[in-house]
Write a protein that holds these residues in place. Structure first.
Motif, PDB file in Angstrom:
ATOM      1  N   PRO B  67       6.509   1.212  -0.434  1.00  0.00           N
ATOM      2  CA  PRO B  67       7.348   1.415   0.753  1.00  0.00           C
ATOM      3  C   PRO B  67       7.960   0.130   1.320  1.00  0.00           C
ATOM      4  N   ALA B  68       7.327  -0.995   1.047  1.00  0.00           N
ATOM      5  CA  ALA B  68       7.859  -2.279   1.515  1.00  0.00           C
ATOM      6  C   ALA B  68       7.264  -3.371   0.640  1.00  0.00           C
ATOM      7  N   VAL B  71       3.325  -4.052  -0.070  1.00  0.00           N
ATOM      8  CA  VAL B  71       2.507  -2.919   0.397  1.00  0.00           C
ATOM      9  C   VAL B  71       2.074  -2.096  -0.818  1.00  0.00           C
ATOM     10  N   THR B 113      -6.980  -9.251   0.431  1.00  0.00           N
ATOM     11  CA  THR B 113      -7.082  -8.451   1.649  1.00  0.00           C
ATOM     12  C   THR B 113      -6.185  -7.234   1.481  1.00  0.00           C
ATOM     13  N   PRO B 114      -6.659  -6.020   1.774  1.00  0.00           N
ATOM     14  CA  PRO B 114      -8.002  -5.669   2.213  1.00  0.00           C
ATOM     15  C   PRO B 114      -9.019  -5.837   1.087  1.00  0.00           C
ATOM     16  N   ALA B 115     -10.228  -6.226   1.472  1.00  0.00           N
ATOM     17  CA  ALA B 115     -11.244  -6.575   0.477  1.00  0.00           C
ATOM     18  C   ALA B 115     -11.779  -5.367  -0.267  1.00  0.00           C
ATOM     19  N   PHE B 116     -11.415  -4.145   0.189  1.00  0.00           N
ATOM     20  CA  PHE B 116     -11.907  -2.970  -0.529  1.00  0.00           C
ATOM     21  C   PHE B 116     -10.974  -2.544  -1.656  1.00  0.00           C
ATOM     22  N   THR B 170      -7.581   4.576  -0.829  1.00  0.00           N
ATOM     23  CA  THR B 170      -7.451   5.248   0.457  1.00  0.00           C
ATOM     24  C   THR B 170      -6.160   6.069   0.498  1.00  0.00           C
ATOM     25  N   ASN B 171      -6.004   6.788   1.602  1.00  0.00           N
ATOM     26  CA  ASN B 171      -4.801   7.607   1.806  1.00  0.00           C
ATOM     27  C   ASN B 171      -3.732   6.833   2.573  1.00  0.00           C
ATOM     28  N   ILE B 172      -3.880   5.512   2.650  1.00  0.00           N
ATOM     29  CA  ILE B 172      -3.037   4.705   3.537  1.00  0.00           C
ATOM     30  C   ILE B 172      -2.228   3.694   2.726  1.00  0.00           C
ATOM     31  N   ASP B 173      -0.950   3.575   3.026  1.00  0.00           N
ATOM     32  CA  ASP B 173      -0.139   2.490   2.455  1.00  0.00           C
ATOM     33  C   ASP B 173      -0.591   1.197   3.133  1.00  0.00           C
ATOM     34  N   LEU B 174      -1.064   0.241   2.353  1.00  0.00           N
ATOM     35  CA  LEU B 174      -1.726  -0.925   2.935  1.00  0.00           C
ATOM     36  C   LEU B 174      -0.956  -2.219   2.692  1.00  0.00           C
ATOM     37  N   TYR B 175      -0.788  -3.006   3.753  1.00  0.00           N
ATOM     38  CA  TYR B 175      -0.302  -4.374   3.570  1.00  0.00           C
ATOM     39  C   TYR B 175      -1.373  -5.164   2.822  1.00  0.00           C
TER      40      TYR B 175
END
Lengths: 126, 257
Positions: B67-68, B71, B113-116, B170-175
């Motif tokens: 998405p960006a 990300v 990051t994120p460390a997971f 996860t279900n989240i788009d993550l920076y």
């Protein structure tokens, strides 16, 4: 390796019940729940609740977020009895485990009268 | 921290570093003559090199659009990524060096990051190295196991492009963000076969790093021959010193550094 996130959300100000849209500096866009990576835990170390009126926030957990619909269980609640703010730091966190990778948590709200209210969680994913 | 590494986990000058490969049961042994970036061991690289609009495969078997920039989409994993850097020998892969950089060894500890996020590495790019029960199961970030999370330590060998893979369950788009702690060592191969034997039987202190190479791709083998002249010293049991020393002496005649 663990990651500490501050996750925030709010009521919509017009509904007396609902599911909080969660956001964080790490989230590109808000989500309605957080799916916990398999084998890891979400540890909720602190909670802050504030708002314009009485609000009950409930942390809910499901074993299978892919089910339709998922079965959500109430895990913890924080009630703001009137306009104001509550801040709770915990020495022992609420631990939500991911046994299969389908587990997730979310926050819902209930209010006698719709009003803006805010919630913040300090969550460690470990 | 042990006697051969500093507070970063990087090898001190004068100490030894051993790079072991499971696929061949051989190891390269180096003495660290100096660390070029002493005092400047970290690079705050920035987001993962993901470009908005590109697509990644998902755990569900579909694809997801980035998405960006930087990300990582929900439930998606990357193919082998390298880290671009303007001015580097290869601007698309900052850790790549050709064989004539054989006296330089890059020891890299990557923090994500994120460390997971899940991490694994392909050596070379596109060759997945995780295995379970010989070749029965291929493992990695897109499988239930065979990955690290948040931190990855590795040594970069010359003439090989590594492909780093990341997965977001996860279900989240993550920076995302990547920080490197690294050392650019000036190295040499010890010329004493008895010393090499003592290091490889762990009677002499050395920092051991196992490269996750379970499938010896011809690219890797050729790169090691071109860069070092050998593919490593075989491990011998402690009661076969004479045999080991004879073979190490022969291999040392081939060593280019």
């Amino acid at each position: 390796m663990s990651e500490l996130l501050v996750i925030r959300g709010a009521t919509d100000g017009t509904s007396t019940t609902g599911t909080v849209s969660l956001y964080s500096d790490l989230f590109h866009s808000p989500v309605n729940y957080f799916r916990i990576p398999k084998g890891m835990s979400a540890k909720i170390w602190w909670k802050k609740v504030s708002g314009e009126a009485e609000t009950l926030f409930t942390i809910q957990y499901t074993y299978d977020v892919t089910a339709s619909p998922p079965t959500w269980k109430d895990m913890e609640q924080e009630k703001l009895s009137a306009k104001g703010e509550i801040s709770i730091e915990k020495r022992r966190p609420l631990i939500l485990r991911a046994f299969t990778g389908k587990e997730a948590f979310r926050i819902t709200w209930t209010q006698p009268t719709a009003a803006l209210a805010y919630v913040e969680l300090g969550v460690e994913i470990e | 921290m042990n006697k051969v590494t500093d507070e970063y986990g990087l090898v001190l000058e004068g100490e030894y570093i051993t790079v072991f490969m499971p696929a061949t049961s051989r190891a390269l042994v180096f003495r660290v003559k100096s660390r070029v970036n002493r005092g400047y061991e970290t690079i705050d690289y920035g987001p993962l090199p993901l470009t908005a609009g590109s697509t990644l495969p998902t755990f569900e078997g579909g694809s997801a659009s980035v998405p960006a920039d930087g990300v990582i989409p929900a439930r998606a994993y990357t193919t082998g990524l390298s880290f671009p850097m303007d001015g580097a020998y290869d601007r698309d892969d900052m850790w790549y060096v050709p064989e004539d950089y054989r006296d330089r060894l890059f020891h890299i500890i990557q923090y994500v990051t994120p460390a997971f996020l899940r991490i694994d590495v392909q050596i070379p790019t596109a060759v997945t190295q995780g295995r379970f029960q010989k070749d029965k199961i291929v493992t990695g970030v897109d499988k239930p196991f065979g990955f690290a999370r948040g931190k990855y330590e590795i040594v970069q060998l010359p003439k090989i492009h590594y492909g780093y893979r990341y997965a977001n369950e996860t279900n989240i788009d993550l920076y995302s963000f990547v920080k490197f702690t690294y050392a650019e060592y000036v190295v040499e191969t010890p010329r004493n076969p008895n010393l090499i034997f003592d290091i490889l039987t762990r009677r002499m202190l050395s920092k051991w790093i196992t490269l996750p190479v379970n499938v010896m791709d011809t690219t890797v083998e050729r790169a090691m021959i071109d860069a070092y002249g050998i593919t490593g010293f075989p491990l011998y049991p402690i009661d076969e010193r004479d045999r080991a020393v004879r073979e190490y002496s022969e291999l040392l005649r081939e060593v280019k550094i």
